[in-house]
Design a protein around this motif. Structure first.
Motif, PDB file in Angstrom:
ATOM      1  N   LYS A  60     -60.711  22.545 -75.051  1.00  0.00           N
ATOM      2  CA  LYS A  60     -59.950  23.706 -74.564  1.00  0.00           C
ATOM      3  C   LYS A  60     -60.277  24.950 -75.384  1.00  0.00           C
ATOM      4  CE  LYS A  60     -55.981  21.224 -72.594  1.00  0.00           C
ATOM      5  NZ  LYS A  60     -54.534  20.943 -72.708  1.00  0.00           N
ATOM      6  N   LYS A  61     -60.352  24.796 -76.700  1.00  0.00           N
ATOM      7  CA  LYS A  61     -60.681  25.937 -77.567  1.00  0.00           C
ATOM      8  C   LYS A  61     -62.072  26.475 -77.238  1.00  0.00           C
ATOM      9  CE  LYS A  61     -60.382  28.726 -81.157  1.00  0.00           C
ATOM     10  NZ  LYS A  61     -61.685  29.372 -81.070  1.00  0.00           N
ATOM     11  N   LEU A  62     -63.012  25.570 -76.999  1.00  0.00           N
ATOM     12  CA  LEU A  62     -64.372  25.985 -76.657  1.00  0.00           C
ATOM     13  C   LEU A  62     -64.395  26.736 -75.334  1.00  0.00           C
ATOM     14  CD1 LEU A  62     -67.447  25.971 -77.062  1.00  0.00           C
ATOM     15  CD2 LEU A  62     -67.504  23.700 -76.012  1.00  0.00           C
ATOM     16  N   LYS A  85     -63.979  20.224 -61.146  1.00  0.00           N
ATOM     17  CA  LYS A  85     -62.682  19.880 -60.547  1.00  0.00           C
ATOM     18  C   LYS A  85     -61.800  19.143 -61.547  1.00  0.00           C
ATOM     19  CE  LYS A  85     -60.605  17.677 -56.488  1.00  0.00           C
ATOM     20  NZ  LYS A  85     -59.689  18.813 -56.265  1.00  0.00           N
ATOM     21  N   VAL A  86     -62.455  18.348 -62.441  1.00  0.00           N
ATOM     22  CA  VAL A  86     -61.696  17.581 -63.421  1.00  0.00           C
ATOM     23  C   VAL A  86     -60.991  18.502 -64.432  1.00  0.00           C
ATOM     24  CG1 VAL A  86     -63.593  17.303 -65.074  1.00  0.00           C
ATOM     25  CG2 VAL A  86     -61.822  15.533 -64.910  1.00  0.00           C
ATOM     26  N   ASP A  87     -61.474  19.746 -64.561  1.00  0.00           N
ATOM     27  CA  ASP A  87     -60.880  20.697 -65.511  1.00  0.00           C
ATOM     28  C   ASP A  87     -59.832  21.596 -64.856  1.00  0.00           C
ATOM     29  OD1 ASP A  87     -62.527  19.777 -67.559  1.00  0.00           O
ATOM     30  OD2 ASP A  87     -64.120  21.225 -67.110  1.00  0.00           O
ATOM     31  N   GLN A  88     -59.527  21.388 -63.576  1.00  0.00           N
ATOM     32  CA  GLN A  88     -58.637  22.293 -62.850  1.00  0.00           C
ATOM     33  C   GLN A  88     -57.268  22.419 -63.527  1.00  0.00           C
ATOM     34  OE1 GLN A  88     -57.833  21.107 -58.824  1.00  0.00           O
ATOM     35  NE2 GLN A  88     -56.841  23.049 -58.282  1.00  0.00           N
ATOM     36  N   ASN A  89     -56.656  21.295 -63.877  1.00  0.00           N
ATOM     37  CA  ASN A  89     -55.326  21.348 -64.487  1.00  0.00           C
ATOM     38  C   ASN A  89     -55.361  22.018 -65.856  1.00  0.00           C
ATOM     39  OD1 ASN A  89     -54.146  20.059 -62.298  1.00  0.00           O
ATOM     40  ND2 ASN A  89     -54.486  18.005 -63.153  1.00  0.00           N
ATOM     41  N   ALA A  90     -56.418  21.737 -66.627  1.00  0.00           N
ATOM     42  CA  ALA A  90     -56.528  22.336 -67.962  1.00  0.00           C
ATOM     43  C   ALA A  90     -56.662  23.851 -67.874  1.00  0.00           C
ATOM     44  CB  ALA A  90     -57.720  21.737 -68.707  1.00  0.00           C
ATOM     45  N   MET A  91     -57.256  24.354 -66.780  1.00  0.00           N
ATOM     46  CA  MET A  91     -57.456  25.785 -66.629  1.00  0.00           C
ATOM     47  C   MET A  91     -56.123  26.548 -66.580  1.00  0.00           C
ATOM     48  SD  MET A  91     -60.492  26.895 -66.755  1.00  0.00           S
ATOM     49  CE  MET A  91     -61.982  25.970 -67.134  1.00  0.00           C
ATOM     50  N   ASN A  92     -55.066  25.882 -66.073  1.00  0.00           N
ATOM     51  CA  ASN A  92     -53.750  26.535 -66.035  1.00  0.00           C
ATOM     52  C   ASN A  92     -53.277  26.928 -67.429  1.00  0.00           C
ATOM     53  OD1 ASN A  92     -53.623  26.188 -63.238  1.00  0.00           O
ATOM     54  ND2 ASN A  92     -52.721  24.134 -63.438  1.00  0.00           N
ATOM     55  N   GLU A  93     -53.699  26.172 -68.432  1.00  0.00           N
ATOM     56  CA  GLU A  93     -53.333  26.476 -69.814  1.00  0.00           C
ATOM     57  C   GLU A  93     -54.391  27.352 -70.491  1.00  0.00           C
ATOM     58  OE1 GLU A  93     -52.724  24.051 -74.044  1.00  0.00           O
ATOM     59  OE2 GLU A  93     -52.756  22.944 -72.138  1.00  0.00           O
ATOM     60  N   ILE A  94     -55.662  27.106 -70.144  1.00  0.00           N
ATOM     61  CA  ILE A  94     -56.781  27.786 -70.818  1.00  0.00           C
ATOM     62  C   ILE A  94     -56.868  29.260 -70.435  1.00  0.00           C
ATOM     63  CG2 ILE A  94     -59.308  27.907 -70.917  1.00  0.00           C
ATOM     64  CD1 ILE A  94     -59.310  24.827 -70.755  1.00  0.00           C
ATOM     65  N   ALA A 104     -70.009  17.808 -60.709  1.00  0.00           N
ATOM     66  CA  ALA A 104     -69.269  16.860 -61.551  1.00  0.00           C
ATOM     67  C   ALA A 104     -70.126  16.298 -62.678  1.00  0.00           C
ATOM     68  CB  ALA A 104     -68.734  15.718 -60.675  1.00  0.00           C
ATOM     69  N   GLU A 105     -71.477  16.299 -62.465  1.00  0.00           N
ATOM     70  CA  GLU A 105     -72.344  15.728 -63.506  1.00  0.00           C
ATOM     71  C   GLU A 105     -72.495  16.639 -64.720  1.00  0.00           C
ATOM     72  OE1 GLU A 105     -75.075  17.459 -60.248  1.00  0.00           O
ATOM     73  OE2 GLU A 105     -73.242  16.242 -60.377  1.00  0.00           O
ATOM     74  N   LEU A 106     -72.053  17.893 -64.603  1.00  0.00           N
ATOM     75  CA  LEU A 106     -72.073  18.777 -65.770  1.00  0.00           C
ATOM     76  C   LEU A 106     -71.058  18.292 -66.803  1.00  0.00           C
ATOM     77  CD1 LEU A 106     -72.325  22.367 -64.213  1.00  0.00           C
ATOM     78  CD2 LEU A 106     -74.137  21.026 -65.280  1.00  0.00           C
ATOM     79  N   CYS A 107     -71.359  18.578 -68.064  1.00  0.00           N
ATOM     80  CA  CYS A 107     -70.492  18.106 -69.146  1.00  0.00           C
ATOM     81  C   CYS A 107     -69.318  19.039 -69.412  1.00  0.00           C
ATOM     82  CB  CYS A 107     -71.310  17.935 -70.424  1.00  0.00           C
ATOM     83  SG  CYS A 107     -72.544  16.622 -70.282  1.00  0.00           S
ATOM     84  N   GLY A 108     -69.307  20.219 -68.801  1.00  0.00           N
ATOM     85  CA  GLY A 108     -68.176  21.126 -68.980  1.00  0.00           C
ATOM     86  C   GLY A 108     -68.604  22.568 -69.023  1.00  0.00           C
ATOM     87  N   LEU A 119     -71.783  24.025 -70.629  1.00  0.00           N
ATOM     88  CA  LEU A 119     -72.273  23.459 -71.898  1.00  0.00           C
ATOM     89  C   LEU A 119     -73.783  23.299 -71.866  1.00  0.00           C
ATOM     90  CD1 LEU A 119     -69.571  20.747 -72.767  1.00  0.00           C
ATOM     91  CD2 LEU A 119     -69.607  23.202 -73.302  1.00  0.00           C
ATOM     92  N   GLU A 120     -74.319  22.902 -70.709  1.00  0.00           N
ATOM     93  CA  GLU A 120     -75.772  22.731 -70.595  1.00  0.00           C
ATOM     94  C   GLU A 120     -76.496  24.066 -70.753  1.00  0.00           C
ATOM     95  OE1 GLU A 120     -74.062  19.114 -68.728  1.00  0.00           O
ATOM     96  OE2 GLU A 120     -73.558  21.250 -68.745  1.00  0.00           O
TER      97      GLU A 120
END
Length: 226
Positions: A113-115, A138-147, A175-179, A196-197
């Protein structure tokens, strides 16, 4: 008193002997001179041809020496290219291993999240737009609400500006990206890719001289690192 026939014959024989002797001496003189001239000319021709032969073989020797140098230079260049090719292959393998390990970063939620906050803030500072579209996995969608609120507050603190970030829920990052994220201006005019890539590729290019130095040691022929 008149000479007798015998005296005349004798005188004639004497004169003939004298003439023959003179002729023989002259012939010997001519033969000696001819022999001397022949010896001189033969020596001159021998020396001339000896010099030609020496010059010919000197030229051949230089040609052989030049061919040896060219061959050695070609072999040296070939070996250098093979070394460079092997080094490039090794660097590609190292970067591939680094990409394989990128997923570890997103497995630590706090540091990830910090990154992402830093990546968003950096993109905002690059674009300085009042409204942007942000893409994430898509896996980061919920985290984005905080980020996103944290990133916007950091951006305002750094630049004094505000920005409206719209999450693109129709076009997730693969989805194959690491973030990481992408920021896009309205109309898709400008895009900042901070996955990240992409960051790894950028760092790899910037740090390529340092990577080479760490893997293979300093290059004595390189004066500058860039």
């Amino acid at each position: 008193m008149a000479l007798s026939d015998a005296d005349v014959q004798k005188q004639i024989q004497h004169m003939m002997a004298f003439i023959e002797q003179e002729a023989d001496e002259k012939a010997e003189e001519i033969d000696a001179r001819a022999e001397e001239e022949f010896t001189i000319e033969k020596g001159r021709l021998v020396q001339q041809n000896r010099l030609k032969i020496i010059e010919f073989y000197d030229r051949k020797e230089k040609q052989v020496e030049l061919q040896k140098k060219i061959g050695a230079s070609n072999l040296l260049n070939k070996s250098r290219l093979e070394v460079l090719k092997a080094q490039e292959g090794h660097i590609r393998n190292v970067l591939h291993e680094a990409r394989q390990k990128l997923h570890i970063i997103s497995q630590n939620p706090a540091s990830y999240k910090k990154l992402v906050v830093d990546l968003i803030c950096q993109g905002l500072c690059q674009l300085l737009e009042p409204e942007l579209v942000i893409r994430c996995r898509k896996v980061d969608q919920n985290a984005m609400n905080e980020i996103i609120p944290i990133a916007l507050a950091e951006y305002k603190n750094q630049s004094g500006r505000t920005c409206n970030l719209i999450v693109d829920t129709a076009n997730w990052l693969p989805a194959e990206l690491c973030g990481g994220i992408e920021l896009i201006t309205q109309g898709n005019r400008i895009k900042v890719t901070n996955t990240l890539e992409a960051r790894l590729d950028m760092l790899a290019q910037q740090m390529l001289p340092e990577i080479r130095g760490m893997l293979f040691g300093a290059n004595p022929n390189r004066k500058f690192d860039n």
